[in-house]
Design a protein around this motif. Sequence first.
Motif, PDB file in Angstrom:
ATOM      1  N   SER A 216       0.825  -1.205   0.000  1.00  0.00           N
ATOM      2  CA  SER A 216       0.000   0.000   0.000  1.00  0.00           C
ATOM      3  C   SER A 216       0.859   1.255   0.000  1.00  0.00           C
ATOM      4  N   ASP A 217       1.913   1.250   0.803  1.00  0.00           N
ATOM      5  CA  ASP A 217       2.810   2.407   0.854  1.00  0.00           C
ATOM      6  C   ASP A 217       3.483   2.655  -0.495  1.00  0.00           C
ATOM      7  N   GLN A 218       3.697   1.577  -1.254  1.00  0.00           N
ATOM      8  CA  GLN A 218       4.329   1.695  -2.567  1.00  0.00           C
ATOM      9  C   GLN A 218       3.317   2.016  -3.668  1.00  0.00           C
ATOM     10  N   GLY A 219       2.041   2.101  -3.306  1.00  0.00           N
ATOM     11  CA  GLY A 219       1.014   2.401  -4.299  1.00  0.00           C
ATOM     12  C   GLY A 219       0.722   1.258  -5.246  1.00  0.00           C
ATOM     13  N   ILE A 220       0.982   0.036  -4.810  1.00  0.00           N
ATOM     14  CA  ILE A 220       0.770  -1.142  -5.659  1.00  0.00           C
ATOM     15  C   ILE A 220      -0.622  -1.702  -5.393  1.00  0.00           C
ATOM     16  N   PRO A 221      -1.457  -1.825  -6.410  1.00  0.00           N
ATOM     17  CA  PRO A 221      -2.807  -2.348  -6.204  1.00  0.00           C
ATOM     18  C   PRO A 221      -2.792  -3.831  -5.852  1.00  0.00           C
ATOM     19  N   THR A 222      -3.677  -4.233  -4.966  1.00  0.00           N
ATOM     20  CA  THR A 222      -3.808  -5.636  -4.575  1.00  0.00           C
ATOM     21  C   THR A 222      -5.287  -5.988  -4.458  1.00  0.00           C
ATOM     22  N   SER A 223      -5.577  -7.271  -4.429  1.00  0.00           N
ATOM     23  CA  SER A 223      -6.928  -7.752  -4.165  1.00  0.00           C
ATOM     24  C   SER A 223      -6.835  -8.958  -3.252  1.00  0.00           C
ATOM     25  N   GLN A 224      -7.885  -9.208  -2.497  1.00  0.00           N
ATOM     26  CA  GLN A 224      -7.903 -10.324  -1.565  1.00  0.00           C
ATOM     27  C   GLN A 224      -8.707 -11.467  -2.171  1.00  0.00           C
ATOM     28  N   HIS A 225      -8.091 -12.647  -2.223  1.00  0.00           N
ATOM     29  CA  HIS A 225      -8.771 -13.838  -2.729  1.00  0.00           C
ATOM     30  C   HIS A 225      -8.540 -14.956  -1.720  1.00  0.00           C
ATOM     31  N   GLY A 226      -9.535 -15.200  -0.890  1.00  0.00           N
ATOM     32  CA  GLY A 226      -9.373 -16.166   0.183  1.00  0.00           C
ATOM     33  C   GLY A 226      -8.283 -15.711   1.129  1.00  0.00           C
ATOM     34  N   THR A 227      -7.296 -16.556   1.360  1.00  0.00           N
ATOM     35  CA  THR A 227      -6.189 -16.206   2.258  1.00  0.00           C
ATOM     36  C   THR A 227      -5.035 -15.550   1.518  1.00  0.00           C
ATOM     37  N   ARG A 228      -5.236 -15.240   0.226  1.00  0.00           N
ATOM     38  CA  ARG A 228      -4.146 -14.708  -0.600  1.00  0.00           C
ATOM     39  C   ARG A 228      -4.335 -13.219  -0.879  1.00  0.00           C
ATOM     40  N   LEU A 229      -3.253 -12.483  -0.721  1.00  0.00           N
ATOM     41  CA  LEU A 229      -3.191 -11.086  -1.145  1.00  0.00           C
ATOM     42  C   LEU A 229      -2.505 -11.091  -2.503  1.00  0.00           C
ATOM     43  N   VAL A 230      -3.202 -10.636  -3.550  1.00  0.00           N
ATOM     44  CA  VAL A 230      -2.737 -10.846  -4.920  1.00  0.00           C
ATOM     45  C   VAL A 230      -2.381  -9.533  -5.603  1.00  0.00           C
ATOM     46  N   VAL A 231      -1.215  -9.511  -6.217  1.00  0.00           N
ATOM     47  CA  VAL A 231      -0.772  -8.414  -7.069  1.00  0.00           C
ATOM     48  C   VAL A 231      -1.046  -8.828  -8.519  1.00  0.00           C
ATOM     49  N   PRO A 232      -1.712  -7.983  -9.320  1.00  0.00           N
ATOM     50  CA  PRO A 232      -2.077  -8.387 -10.682  1.00  0.00           C
ATOM     51  C   PRO A 232      -0.866  -8.481 -11.600  1.00  0.00           C
ATOM     52  N   PRO A 233      -1.015  -9.199 -12.723  1.00  0.00           N
ATOM     53  CA  PRO A 233       0.120  -9.425 -13.631  1.00  0.00           C
ATOM     54  C   PRO A 233       0.808  -8.150 -14.114  1.00  0.00           C
ATOM     55  N   ALA A 234       0.055  -7.083 -14.338  1.00  0.00           N
ATOM     56  CA  ALA A 234       0.663  -5.839 -14.847  1.00  0.00           C
ATOM     57  C   ALA A 234       1.645  -5.249 -13.845  1.00  0.00           C
ATOM     58  N   GLU A 235       1.508  -5.587 -12.565  1.00  0.00           N
ATOM     59  CA  GLU A 235       2.390  -5.047 -11.536  1.00  0.00           C
ATOM     60  C   GLU A 235       3.494  -6.016 -11.122  1.00  0.00           C
ATOM     61  N   ALA A 236       3.489  -7.230 -11.712  1.00  0.00           N
ATOM     62  CA  ALA A 236       4.422  -8.263 -11.251  1.00  0.00           C
ATOM     63  C   ALA A 236       5.174  -8.920 -12.408  1.00  0.00           C
ATOM     64  N   ALA A 237       5.380  -8.187 -13.493  1.00  0.00           N
ATOM     65  CA  ALA A 237       6.149  -8.672 -14.642  1.00  0.00           C
ATOM     66  C   ALA A 237       5.497  -9.858 -15.331  1.00  0.00           C
ATOM     67  N   GLY A 238       4.148  -9.854 -15.386  1.00  0.00           N
ATOM     68  CA  GLY A 238       3.456 -10.809 -16.224  1.00  0.00           C
ATOM     69  C   GLY A 238       2.918 -12.056 -15.555  1.00  0.00           C
ATOM     70  N   LEU A 239       2.814 -12.077 -14.230  1.00  0.00           N
ATOM     71  CA  LEU A 239       2.205 -13.213 -13.532  1.00  0.00           C
ATOM     72  C   LEU A 239       1.355 -12.695 -12.388  1.00  0.00           C
ATOM     73  N   ALA A 240       0.386 -13.492 -11.957  1.00  0.00           N
ATOM     74  CA  ALA A 240      -0.351 -13.170 -10.740  1.00  0.00           C
ATOM     75  C   ALA A 240       0.543 -13.565  -9.562  1.00  0.00           C
ATOM     76  N   LEU A 241       0.902 -12.589  -8.740  1.00  0.00           N
ATOM     77  CA  LEU A 241       1.825 -12.813  -7.626  1.00  0.00           C
ATOM     78  C   LEU A 241       1.053 -12.661  -6.326  1.00  0.00           C
ATOM     79  N   ALA A 242       0.986 -13.746  -5.557  1.00  0.00           N
ATOM     80  CA  ALA A 242       0.186 -13.744  -4.331  1.00  0.00           C
ATOM     81  C   ALA A 242       1.061 -13.956  -3.110  1.00  0.00           C
ATOM     82  N   PHE A 243       0.560 -13.488  -1.988  1.00  0.00           N
ATOM     83  CA  PHE A 243       1.229 -13.647  -0.702  1.00  0.00           C
ATOM     84  C   PHE A 243       0.236 -14.286   0.265  1.00  0.00           C
ATOM     85  N   THR A 244       0.746 -15.204   1.094  1.00  0.00           N
ATOM     86  CA  THR A 244      -0.106 -15.825   2.113  1.00  0.00           C
ATOM     87  C   THR A 244       0.713 -16.017   3.380  1.00  0.00           C
ATOM     88  N   ALA A 245       0.038 -15.937   4.530  1.00  0.00           N
ATOM     89  CA  ALA A 245       0.752 -16.041   5.805  1.00  0.00           C
ATOM     90  C   ALA A 245       1.003 -17.508   6.141  1.00  0.00           C
TER      91      ALA A 245
END
Length: 277
Positions: A248-277
């Motif tokens: 958020s501080d970097q201004g990068i859009p994300t969306s929540q999908h279940g337990t995953r915080l997802v960065v869209p492909p346009a922001e991650a060099a062409g792939l869906a990049l997700a984070f999970t705890a």
Amino acid sequence: MTDLSPAIDHVVITVADRLDEARDRYARLGFDMTERGHHTLGSSNHLAIFGQDYLELLGYEPGRAPQQAGLHSEPPGLSGLVFKPGAPDFAERLRARGAPVGEAREFSRPVSLPEGARDARFRTAYVTDPALQSGRIFFCYHYTPELVWRDEWRRHPNGVTGVAEFVFASEAPERMGGLFRRLFGPESVRETEGGLCLPAGPASVLVLHPDAAARRFGEIPAREEGRDRMVALTLHTASLEGTASLLSDQGIPTSQHGTRLVVPPAEAAGLALAFTA
């Protein structure tokens, strides 16, 4: 059947001749990227080193002709799934069991350390089965793992500690499932919601129907009709709240999908990049 247990060594994101842009993008995403490395095969990279695996941004610099087939033509995005082989004679052992693996080759890249430069050395062999329709699957043996997994390179502002999921989108998941059984044995693959799962150490390799992949990650990269594609990567993070705050501080859009915080492909060099705890 093979006695080789699947475990992810690293994942590859192809960035072609846009290494600077990709490095800066992944730094904004909270990864502490290594200095640029140059392989003896002509390609160049930046790495994000985790606990047992790592992420590689792979491309080439102008004037350096990469010898890897397809590096110029591979579409940007997730393009390589790399397994740990355990021993340097892995290719010979796999082929002796009938697994579709090509001849091994060795190469290196210099690594700059406080005490001086050393060469990180590798032995790799690619999967040759036509069931793999895009990207590359291969095995990588590290002769010098101490030059890759160094503690000072494992500390990332986004809290990432390792790979959780590597995801294919496929209209026929059994195609890849059959390949994994040929590599790792008939009991290596199991069914999961929307497709198949290959457990791989602390991670999972998922082959999902495209609609199931889209439900899991939101937007995924476009595929050629009827062809499989590597589309998404989920990473473990020590604190999902901390990761979300950094993005958020970097201004990068994300969306929540279940337990995953997802960065869209346009922001991650062409792939869906997700984070999970």
